[in-house]
Design a protein around this motif. Structure first.
Motif, PDB file in Angstrom:
ATOM      1  N   LEU A  45      -3.089 -24.254  72.553  1.00  0.00           N
ATOM      2  CA  LEU A  45      -2.556 -23.434  71.793  1.00  0.00           C
ATOM      3  C   LEU A  45      -1.661 -22.548  72.854  1.00  0.00           C
ATOM      4  CD1 LEU A  45      -1.517 -22.458  69.135  1.00  0.00           C
ATOM      5  CD2 LEU A  45      -3.256 -20.596  69.474  1.00  0.00           C
ATOM      6  N   LEU A  46      -0.137 -22.534  72.561  1.00  0.00           N
ATOM      7  CA  LEU A  46       0.695 -21.682  73.254  1.00  0.00           C
ATOM      8  C   LEU A  46       1.102 -20.357  72.727  1.00  0.00           C
ATOM      9  CD1 LEU A  46       3.112 -24.398  74.678  1.00  0.00           C
ATOM     10  CD2 LEU A  46       1.127 -23.604  76.099  1.00  0.00           C
ATOM     11  N   LEU A  47       1.534 -20.646  71.663  1.00  0.00           N
ATOM     12  CA  LEU A  47       2.032 -19.257  70.541  1.00  0.00           C
ATOM     13  C   LEU A  47       1.869 -19.857  69.303  1.00  0.00           C
ATOM     14  CD1 LEU A  47       5.054 -20.230  69.969  1.00  0.00           C
ATOM     15  CD2 LEU A  47       5.411 -19.498  72.155  1.00  0.00           C
ATOM     16  N   PHE A  48       1.908 -18.986  68.292  1.00  0.00           N
ATOM     17  CA  PHE A  48       2.095 -19.197  66.950  1.00  0.00           C
ATOM     18  C   PHE A  48       3.068 -18.065  66.204  1.00  0.00           C
ATOM     19  CE2 PHE A  48      -1.342 -16.808  64.692  1.00  0.00           C
ATOM     20  CZ  PHE A  48      -2.203 -16.579  65.821  1.00  0.00           C
ATOM     21  N   TYR A  49       3.654 -18.317  65.331  1.00  0.00           N
ATOM     22  CA  TYR A  49       4.240 -17.336  64.263  1.00  0.00           C
ATOM     23  C   TYR A  49       3.553 -17.320  62.989  1.00  0.00           C
ATOM     24  CZ  TYR A  49       8.676 -16.458  66.479  1.00  0.00           C
ATOM     25  OH  TYR A  49       9.615 -15.682  67.368  1.00  0.00           O
ATOM     26  N   TYR A  50       3.164 -16.091  62.544  1.00  0.00           N
ATOM     27  CA  TYR A  50       2.542 -15.893  61.198  1.00  0.00           C
ATOM     28  C   TYR A  50       3.761 -15.368  60.633  1.00  0.00           C
ATOM     29  CZ  TYR A  50       0.237 -14.472  56.916  1.00  0.00           C
ATOM     30  OH  TYR A  50      -0.254 -14.304  55.672  1.00  0.00           O
ATOM     31  N   ASP A  51       4.399 -15.920  59.608  1.00  0.00           N
ATOM     32  CA  ASP A  51       5.409 -15.191  59.107  1.00  0.00           C
ATOM     33  C   ASP A  51       6.841 -14.933  60.079  1.00  0.00           C
ATOM     34  OD1 ASP A  51       6.543 -12.678  56.674  1.00  0.00           O
ATOM     35  OD2 ASP A  51       7.420 -14.543  57.145  1.00  0.00           O
ATOM     36  N   LYS A  52       7.016 -13.807  60.514  1.00  0.00           N
ATOM     37  CA  LYS A  52       8.019 -13.526  61.507  1.00  0.00           C
ATOM     38  C   LYS A  52       7.178 -13.028  62.735  1.00  0.00           C
ATOM     39  CE  LYS A  52      12.197 -12.426  58.662  1.00  0.00           C
ATOM     40  NZ  LYS A  52      11.423 -13.291  57.289  1.00  0.00           N
ATOM     41  N   ILE A  53       5.897 -12.919  62.689  1.00  0.00           N
ATOM     42  CA  ILE A  53       5.262 -12.072  63.833  1.00  0.00           C
ATOM     43  C   ILE A  53       4.862 -13.178  64.723  1.00  0.00           C
ATOM     44  CG2 ILE A  53       3.143 -10.942  64.560  1.00  0.00           C
ATOM     45  CD1 ILE A  53       3.274  -9.693  61.672  1.00  0.00           C
ATOM     46  N   LEU A  54       5.262 -13.052  66.271  1.00  0.00           N
ATOM     47  CA  LEU A  54       5.020 -14.032  67.001  1.00  0.00           C
ATOM     48  C   LEU A  54       3.695 -13.567  67.913  1.00  0.00           C
ATOM     49  CD1 LEU A  54       5.552 -16.170  68.977  1.00  0.00           C
ATOM     50  CD2 LEU A  54       7.178 -14.749  70.221  1.00  0.00           C
ATOM     51  N   ASN A  55       2.738 -14.413  67.977  1.00  0.00           N
ATOM     52  CA  ASN A  55       1.487 -14.474  68.761  1.00  0.00           C
ATOM     53  C   ASN A  55       1.616 -15.356  70.016  1.00  0.00           C
ATOM     54  OD1 ASN A  55      -0.450 -12.494  66.847  1.00  0.00           O
ATOM     55  ND2 ASN A  55       0.818 -14.065  65.441  1.00  0.00           N
ATOM     56  N   ARG A  56       1.570 -14.762  71.238  1.00  0.00           N
ATOM     57  CA  ARG A  56       1.437 -15.513  72.560  1.00  0.00           C
ATOM     58  C   ARG A  56       0.110 -15.306  73.153  1.00  0.00           C
ATOM     59  NH1 ARG A  56       7.021 -14.426  75.712  1.00  0.00           N
ATOM     60  NH2 ARG A  56       6.773 -12.412  74.758  1.00  0.00           N
ATOM     61  N   GLU A  57      -0.358 -16.655  73.594  1.00  0.00           N
ATOM     62  CA  GLU A  57      -1.707 -16.407  74.210  1.00  0.00           C
ATOM     63  C   GLU A  57      -1.560 -15.700  75.581  1.00  0.00           C
ATOM     64  OE1 GLU A  57      -4.756 -18.214  73.245  1.00  0.00           O
ATOM     65  OE2 GLU A  57      -3.427 -17.106  71.653  1.00  0.00           O
ATOM     66  N   ALA A  58      -2.498 -15.309  76.182  1.00  0.00           N
ATOM     67  CA  ALA A  58      -2.465 -14.339  77.322  1.00  0.00           C
ATOM     68  C   ALA A  58      -1.990 -15.276  78.589  1.00  0.00           C
ATOM     69  CB  ALA A  58      -3.706 -13.577  77.439  1.00  0.00           C
ATOM     70  N   ASP A  59      -2.332 -16.186  78.544  1.00  0.00           N
ATOM     71  CA  ASP A  59      -2.358 -17.031  79.695  1.00  0.00           C
ATOM     72  C   ASP A  59      -0.816 -17.762  79.867  1.00  0.00           C
ATOM     73  OD1 ASP A  59      -4.537 -20.036  79.238  1.00  0.00           O
ATOM     74  OD2 ASP A  59      -3.181 -18.682  78.039  1.00  0.00           O
TER      75      ASP A  59
END
Lengths: 112, 112
Positions: A45-59
């Protein structure tokens, strides 16, 4: 249409050049994901959007960027491609966090 | 640290036998455990999934056995067919984050 679409299917990039990969779905899914898959490795997993919120993995925080201008569309951006970015990039989406994501066919990126 | 461990890396069975694929996980807050299969040239596709409220989930020839105490779950493929030959990934996620963590995969070969 109940599929996740990715463009292009194959991408050739030069070292140091930017890369932009595109994903779309018309299922009104809240969450869209980007995974990187290398041979003999688990999808990462690199990143994901929940609605408009971006979550990026730390590494991978500084290596990948993304945008989601609307519910249907999500891009993955690499500012300066390195050889280590050669991989299959899988986009996925799910209606909510409690559903297994549906994957697109992937974009195979080769960096030369 | 691999949060989801999968074994064996490869498995060969004869047609008609039961194939058993194993996974274990670290994070006790994981609450969703899907299995995906991936055929060459295709994207991962959801096969079957389980939540910890159950210790068994069946769908035709495919059964997940789940052991919450030991943090293990397995996929049993009964009456294996050559068409079942593929790479199988187990995964785990937590409902509040939506982050799906994959195992390294098991390449299954069913010999006719």
């Amino acid at each position: 249409d109940t599929t996740v679409k990715q463009n292009p299917r194959y991408k050739l990039a030069r070292v140091g050049k930017p890369v932009n990969l595109i994903c779309s779905q018309t299922m009104n899914h809240d969450t869209m994901y980007w995974y990187q898959k290398k041979p003999n490795q688990a999808p990462k997993l690199l990143l994901f959007y929940y609605d408009k919120i971006l979550n990026r993995e730390a590494d991978t925080f500084e290596k990948f960027q993304s945008s989601r201008p609307n519910n249907s569309f999500c891009s993955l951006y690499i500012g300066s491609a390195g050889l280590e970015y050669s991989a299959m990039y899988l986009c996925a989406s799910s209606r909510d966090n409690n559903q297994a994501p549906l994957f697109g066919e992937g974009t195979r990126l080769s960096v030369l | 640290q691999q949060q989801v461990r999968q074994s064996p890396q490869s498995l060969t069975v004869w047609e008609g036998e039961t194939a058993i694929l194993n996974c274990s996980y670290e994070d006790s807050t994981f609450d969703y455990f899907p299995w995906y299969h991936q055929f060459p040239g295709e994207s991962p596709a959801l096969l079957i999934a389980i939540r910890p409220v159950s210790n068994k989930k069946e769908d035709g020839r495919f059964t997940i056995f789940f052991n919450k105490r030991e943090k293990k779950f397995s996929l049993h493929i009964a009456d294996s067919q050559p068409g079942d030959s593929a790479t199988y990934f187990c995964a785990a996620s937590r409902g509040d984050t939506g982050k799906l963590i994959f195992g390294l995969g098991t390449t299954l070969q069913v010999q006719p």
